[in-house]
Write a protein that holds these residues in place. Structure first.
Motif, PDB file in Angstrom:
ATOM      1  N   ARG A  74      20.845-106.433  42.460  1.00  0.00           N
ATOM      2  CA  ARG A  74      21.892-106.093  43.430  1.00  0.00           C
ATOM      3  C   ARG A  74      23.155-105.669  42.676  1.00  0.00           C
ATOM      4  NH1 ARG A  74      20.519-110.931  47.173  1.00  0.00           N
ATOM      5  NH2 ARG A  74      18.976-109.936  48.488  1.00  0.00           N
ATOM      6  N   PRO A  75      23.886-104.713  43.229  1.00  0.00           N
ATOM      7  CA  PRO A  75      25.093-104.223  42.538  1.00  0.00           C
ATOM      8  C   PRO A  75      26.131-105.308  42.252  1.00  0.00           C
ATOM      9  CG  PRO A  75      24.533-102.778  44.361  1.00  0.00           C
ATOM     10  CD  PRO A  75      23.619-103.966  44.440  1.00  0.00           C
ATOM     11  N   ASP A  76      26.265-106.298  43.112  1.00  0.00           N
ATOM     12  CA  ASP A  76      27.269-107.333  42.889  1.00  0.00           C
ATOM     13  C   ASP A  76      26.865-108.344  41.817  1.00  0.00           C
ATOM     14  OD1 ASP A  76      25.258-108.195  44.594  1.00  0.00           O
ATOM     15  OD2 ASP A  76      26.534-109.617  45.663  1.00  0.00           O
ATOM     16  N   SER A  77      25.585-108.423  41.477  1.00  0.00           N
ATOM     17  CA  SER A  77      25.137-109.360  40.441  1.00  0.00           C
ATOM     18  C   SER A  77      24.103-108.705  39.538  1.00  0.00           C
ATOM     19  CB  SER A  77      24.536-110.602  41.096  1.00  0.00           C
ATOM     20  OG  SER A  77      23.364-110.248  41.800  1.00  0.00           O
ATOM     21  N   LEU A  78      24.411-107.516  39.077  1.00  0.00           N
ATOM     22  CA  LEU A  78      23.480-106.754  38.252  1.00  0.00           C
ATOM     23  C   LEU A  78      23.299-107.425  36.899  1.00  0.00           C
ATOM     24  CD1 LEU A  78      21.824-104.213  38.416  1.00  0.00           C
ATOM     25  CD2 LEU A  78      23.718-102.963  37.431  1.00  0.00           C
ATOM     26  N   ASP A  79      22.056-107.651  36.527  1.00  0.00           N
ATOM     27  CA  ASP A  79      21.733-108.280  35.256  1.00  0.00           C
ATOM     28  C   ASP A  79      21.308-107.179  34.278  1.00  0.00           C
ATOM     29  OD1 ASP A  79      21.120-110.169  33.320  1.00  0.00           O
ATOM     30  OD2 ASP A  79      19.074-110.463  34.073  1.00  0.00           O
ATOM     31  N   ALA A  80      22.028-107.057  33.179  1.00  0.00           N
ATOM     32  CA  ALA A  80      21.768-105.987  32.211  1.00  0.00           C
ATOM     33  C   ALA A  80      20.364-106.109  31.620  1.00  0.00           C
ATOM     34  CB  ALA A  80      22.817-106.017  31.109  1.00  0.00           C
ATOM     35  N   ASP A  81      19.916-107.315  31.365  1.00  0.00           N
ATOM     36  CA  ASP A  81      18.570-107.502  30.813  1.00  0.00           C
ATOM     37  C   ASP A  81      17.498-107.017  31.781  1.00  0.00           C
ATOM     38  OD1 ASP A  81      19.520-108.581  28.449  1.00  0.00           O
ATOM     39  OD2 ASP A  81      19.433-110.645  29.210  1.00  0.00           O
ATOM     40  N   MET A  82      17.702-107.271  33.064  1.00  0.00           N
ATOM     41  CA  MET A  82      16.723-106.838  34.065  1.00  0.00           C
ATOM     42  C   MET A  82      16.692-105.314  34.146  1.00  0.00           C
ATOM     43  SD  MET A  82      14.399-107.545  36.271  1.00  0.00           S
ATOM     44  CE  MET A  82      14.518-109.272  36.607  1.00  0.00           C
ATOM     45  N   VAL A  83      17.854-104.695  34.114  1.00  0.00           N
ATOM     46  CA  VAL A  83      17.907-103.228  34.164  1.00  0.00           C
ATOM     47  C   VAL A  83      17.217-102.638  32.944  1.00  0.00           C
ATOM     48  CG1 VAL A  83      19.444-101.233  34.133  1.00  0.00           C
ATOM     49  CG2 VAL A  83      19.979-103.189  35.572  1.00  0.00           C
ATOM     50  N   GLU A  84      17.486-103.202  31.766  1.00  0.00           N
ATOM     51  CA  GLU A  84      16.850-102.706  30.546  1.00  0.00           C
ATOM     52  C   GLU A  84      15.330-102.890  30.615  1.00  0.00           C
ATOM     53  OE1 GLU A  84      16.751-103.469  25.732  1.00  0.00           O
ATOM     54  OE2 GLU A  84      18.028-104.727  26.982  1.00  0.00           O
ATOM     55  N   GLU A  85      14.887-104.032  31.066  1.00  0.00           N
ATOM     56  CA  GLU A  85      13.447-104.287  31.170  1.00  0.00           C
ATOM     57  C   GLU A  85      12.776-103.274  32.101  1.00  0.00           C
ATOM     58  OE1 GLU A  85      10.520-107.529  33.277  1.00  0.00           O
ATOM     59  OE2 GLU A  85      12.467-108.222  32.565  1.00  0.00           O
ATOM     60  N   LEU A  86      13.365-103.047  33.261  1.00  0.00           N
ATOM     61  CA  LEU A  86      12.780-102.093  34.207  1.00  0.00           C
ATOM     62  C   LEU A  86      12.786-100.677  33.656  1.00  0.00           C
ATOM     63  CD1 LEU A  86      14.147-103.356  37.636  1.00  0.00           C
ATOM     64  CD2 LEU A  86      11.786-103.382  36.843  1.00  0.00           C
ATOM     65  N   ALA A  87      13.899-100.284  33.048  1.00  0.00           N
ATOM     66  CA  ALA A  87      13.999 -98.923  32.516  1.00  0.00           C
ATOM     67  C   ALA A  87      12.987 -98.701  31.390  1.00  0.00           C
ATOM     68  CB  ALA A  87      15.413 -98.663  32.023  1.00  0.00           C
ATOM     69  N   ARG A  88      12.853 -99.663  30.500  1.00  0.00           N
ATOM     70  CA  ARG A  88      11.917 -99.510  29.384  1.00  0.00           C
ATOM     71  C   ARG A  88      10.469 -99.463  29.883  1.00  0.00           C
ATOM     72  NH1 ARG A  88      13.255-103.716  24.941  1.00  0.00           N
ATOM     73  NH2 ARG A  88      11.740-102.482  23.823  1.00  0.00           N
ATOM     74  N   ARG A  89      10.173-100.280  30.888  1.00  0.00           N
ATOM     75  CA  ARG A  89       8.807-100.289  31.413  1.00  0.00           C
ATOM     76  C   ARG A  89       8.502 -98.979  32.130  1.00  0.00           C
ATOM     77  NH1 ARG A  89       8.560-104.321  35.394  1.00  0.00           N
ATOM     78  NH2 ARG A  89       8.823-105.837  33.759  1.00  0.00           N
ATOM     79  N   ARG A  90       9.428 -98.522  32.952  1.00  0.00           N
ATOM     80  CA  ARG A  90       9.183 -97.295  33.722  1.00  0.00           C
ATOM     81  C   ARG A  90       9.142 -96.059  32.842  1.00  0.00           C
ATOM     82  NH1 ARG A  90       8.316 -98.456  39.320  1.00  0.00           N
ATOM     83  NH2 ARG A  90       9.366-100.416  39.629  1.00  0.00           N
ATOM     84  N   LEU A  91      10.020 -96.011  31.850  1.00  0.00           N
ATOM     85  CA  LEU A  91      10.091 -94.832  30.988  1.00  0.00           C
ATOM     86  C   LEU A  91       9.150 -94.925  29.796  1.00  0.00           C
ATOM     87  CD1 LEU A  91      13.962 -94.365  31.035  1.00  0.00           C
ATOM     88  CD2 LEU A  91      12.249 -93.121  32.374  1.00  0.00           C
ATOM     89  N   GLY A  92       8.610 -96.088  29.544  1.00  0.00           N
ATOM     90  CA  GLY A  92       7.675 -96.261  28.426  1.00  0.00           C
ATOM     91  C   GLY A  92       8.379 -96.135  27.084  1.00  0.00           C
TER      92      GLY A  92
END
Length: 113
Positions: A74-92
């Motif tokens: 969620r934008p109000d509690s964005l976790d940088a680690d979660m964003v990095e994990e999702l981006a790395r998994r999706r982009l390979g």
């Protein structure tokens, strides 16, 4: 001495009541155990209910995990680690020198992806 016709008729009349009672007991006894609402069906329904409870508990845990992941995005509690994990998994993508160990489908935390 040979029984007469009236003696046989009298004995038959006296035996009909107990025979009807015995047949009724057997009939209701059978349906108590094997009927649609008998003991065997009751036992089967209890097992199905227990399986459904176990499945519901597993789904509740999965739902709680997904709710936590959504909360972290969620934008109000964005976790940088979660964003990095999702981006790395999706982009390979990974860091230089990093080793990626693919998991067998169904063994990871995110089976749906």
């Amino acid at each position: 001495m040979r029984p007469t016709h009236s003696d046989l008729k009298d004995r038959l009349r006296r035996a009909v009541g107990p025979m009807i009672g015995a047949v009724a007991v057997v009939y209701f006894g059978f349906h108590t155990v094997h009927g649609d609402r008998g003991l065997l069906r009751w036992w089967q329904v209890r097992q199905e209910l227990e399986q459904a409870r176990v499945e519901a508990a597993g789904l509740a845990a999965q739902r709680a995990e997904l709710a936590e992941r959504v909360r972290l995005l969620r934008p109000d509690s964005l976790d940088a680690d979660m964003v990095e994990e999702l981006a790395r998994r999706r982009l390979g993508m990974g860091y230089p020198g990093e080793r990626v160990v693919p998991l067998v489908p169904g063994e990871g935390l995110d089976e749906g992806q």
